[in-house]
Motif scaffolding. Structure first.
Motif, PDB file in Angstrom:
ATOM      1  N   ASP A   6       0.600  -0.883   0.336  1.00 40.27           N
ATOM      2  CA  ASP A   6      -0.239   0.177   0.072  1.00 40.27           C
ATOM      3  C   ASP A   6       0.527   1.153  -0.006  1.00 40.27           C
ATOM      4  OD1 ASP A   6      -2.467  -1.159   0.186  1.00 40.27           O
ATOM      5  OD2 ASP A   6      -1.978  -1.410   2.690  1.00 40.27           O
ATOM      6  N   ALA A   7       0.832   2.186  -0.876  1.00 37.78           N
ATOM      7  CA  ALA A   7       1.443   3.162  -1.036  1.00 37.78           C
ATOM      8  C   ALA A   7       0.584   4.919  -0.746  1.00 37.78           C
ATOM      9  CB  ALA A   7       2.329   3.685  -2.498  1.00 37.78           C
ATOM     10  N   THR A   8       0.548   5.904  -0.143  1.00 39.96           N
ATOM     11  CA  THR A   8      -0.521   6.860  -0.072  1.00 39.96           C
ATOM     12  C   THR A   8       0.146   7.632   0.726  1.00 39.96           C
ATOM     13  OG1 THR A   8      -1.628   5.480   1.709  1.00 39.96           O
ATOM     14  CG2 THR A   8      -1.896   7.447   1.289  1.00 39.96           C
TER      15      THR A   8
ATOM     16  N   THR B  95      -4.955  12.623  -6.900  1.00 38.91           N
ATOM     17  CA  THR B  95      -5.725  12.871  -5.341  1.00 38.91           C
ATOM     18  C   THR B  95      -6.349  12.966  -4.919  1.00 38.91           C
ATOM     19  OG1 THR B  95      -5.276  15.512  -5.239  1.00 38.91           O
ATOM     20  CG2 THR B  95      -3.293  13.817  -4.452  1.00 38.91           C
TER      21      THR B  95
ATOM     22  N   VAL C 258      -5.510  13.303  -0.640  1.00 38.29           N
ATOM     23  CA  VAL C 258      -4.660  12.148  -0.813  1.00 38.29           C
ATOM     24  C   VAL C 258      -4.585  11.340  -2.150  1.00 38.29           C
ATOM     25  CG1 VAL C 258      -5.312   9.762   0.778  1.00 38.29           C
ATOM     26  CG2 VAL C 258      -5.580  12.728   1.704  1.00 38.29           C
TER      27      VAL C 258
ATOM     28  N   TRP D  95      -3.876   7.000  -3.729  1.00 40.43           N
ATOM     29  CA  TRP D  95      -3.548   5.667  -2.692  1.00 40.43           C
ATOM     30  C   TRP D  95      -2.992   4.551  -3.580  1.00 40.43           C
ATOM     31  CZ3 TRP D  95      -6.658   1.712  -2.971  1.00 40.43           C
ATOM     32  CH2 TRP D  95      -6.374   0.627  -2.087  1.00 40.43           C
ATOM     33  N   MET D  96      -2.380   3.576  -3.855  1.00 42.26           N
ATOM     34  CA  MET D  96      -2.593   2.596  -4.671  1.00 42.26           C
ATOM     35  C   MET D  96      -1.890   1.054  -3.632  1.00 42.26           C
ATOM     36  SD  MET D  96       0.852   2.365  -6.694  1.00 42.26           S
ATOM     37  CE  MET D  96       2.702   2.437  -6.070  1.00 42.26           C
ATOM     38  N   ARG D  97      -2.549   0.959  -5.006  1.00 38.08           N
ATOM     39  CA  ARG D  97      -2.006  -0.749  -4.063  1.00 38.08           C
ATOM     40  C   ARG D  97      -1.607  -1.624  -5.313  1.00 38.08           C
ATOM     41  NH1 ARG D  97      -6.708  -4.009  -0.122  1.00 38.08           N
ATOM     42  NH2 ARG D  97      -5.745  -2.942   1.160  1.00 38.08           N
TER      43      ARG D  97
END
Length: 297
Positions: free
Chosen positions: A133-135, A170, A174, A176-178
């Motif tokens: 997970d990257a946030t 965003t 925010v 976010w990606m997985r």
């Protein structure tokens, strides 16, 4: 005395003149504000102010209040430090009458200047689906969260092989990606980039479960020595030293197990065998081959 709109009596005329003389100065000196609808955080600007005389100026922002004495009829100077926090602002101007007028405007965040970037977990097995997970949170130079959509490019650099990237927009500040872990163990760097700012984090990929686990047995009298082939996962990555391999023996004396750590990619063990015995090997949830031995050999 009763005065109407069409009264011509002298007392009523005198009253009308008195009211006009008292109220006119307040009307004549009252300030009129022409504030912009929106400005960028930290951007100095001016507001034309109509009227004459001195007035008290108030700026009410999300986290502070400014008070100054200003001259009507000239531009009202807004300093950069007055509008560094994003949000709604209200301007209030009161002259000596006192007569007050107000206006509101919005301050929006400036372009991206800071990233708060989180990468989870710190260690992950190779070739595992949706395991990383990257946030990223995007801020301007005054650390206002940028609520307007902004592009964040996640750039992945594996220990071996070709790097790749994924761009995400965003939502409310925010991105976010997985993603799946890559097939090879080692250090993987993920860099979040937005505009001219970037932040990098590192994740360690480790071998997954053992794959194709095999051992061989060498009997000598009543002792049997066991040794695995190099223990690897299905992608060919060697399992780290210290990973436990279990050898299990079943003979007429019963069942016994020996747990031994991998050293230099190989696990070794030894059993005392009474007659014929069946020996199996396992690593975690992975079962390997079985061998049959005779302790009298």
């Amino acid at each position: 005395m009763k005065c109407t709109a069409h009264s011509d009596s002298t007392p009523c005329k005198r009253l009308a003149v008195f009211v006009l003389l008292c109220v006119w100065p307040a009307w004549a000196g009252a300030a009129k504000l022409h504030a912009p609808a929106m400005v960028e955080a930290g951007q100095a600007f001016s507001i034309p102010v109509e009227g004459s005389g001195q007035a008290t100026f108030y700026l009410v922002g999300p986290d502070h209040v400014v008070k100054r004495t200003v001259s009507l009829g000239s531009d009202l100077q807004m300093q950069s430090s007055d509008v560094r926090t994003a949000g709604r602002y209200q301007i209030i101007l009161c002259d000596a009458s006192p007569s007050c007028t107000s206006a509101t405007f919005e301050v929006k965040a400036a372009p991206p200047a800071h990233l708060s970037f989180f990468l989870h977990p710190s260690r992950v097995p190779v070739s595992t689906r949706e395991s990383i997970d990257a946030t990223a949170f995007v801020f301007d130079q005054y650390f206002n969260l940028i609520l307007a959509p902004a592009a964040v490019d996640f750039r992945i650099t594996p220990a071996s092989g070709v790097g790749f990237s994924r761009e995400v927009s965003t939502r409310r500040g925010v991105a976010w990606m997985r993603m799946d872990s890559t097939p090879r163990e080692g250090r993987v760097q993920v860099t979040a980039v937005s505009g001219e700012v970037e932040e990098a984090r590192v994740i360690q990929q480790v071998a997954a479960e053992a794959c194709g686990l095999r051992m061989k047995a060498v009997a000598g009298g009543t002792m049997v020595t066991l040794e695995t082939d190099p223990v690897r996962d299905c992608s060919g990555n060697a399992l780290p030293d210290g990973t436990v391999v279990s050898f299990t023996k079943v003979d007429k004396a019963g069942k016994s197990t020996v747990d031994t750590p991998i050293k230099k990619g190989i696990a070794r063990g030894q059993f005392s065998v009474d007659g014929r015995a069946q020996i199996s090997v396992a690593c975690g949830v992975v079962l390997g081959n079985e061998v049959a031995v005779n302790g009298k050999l």
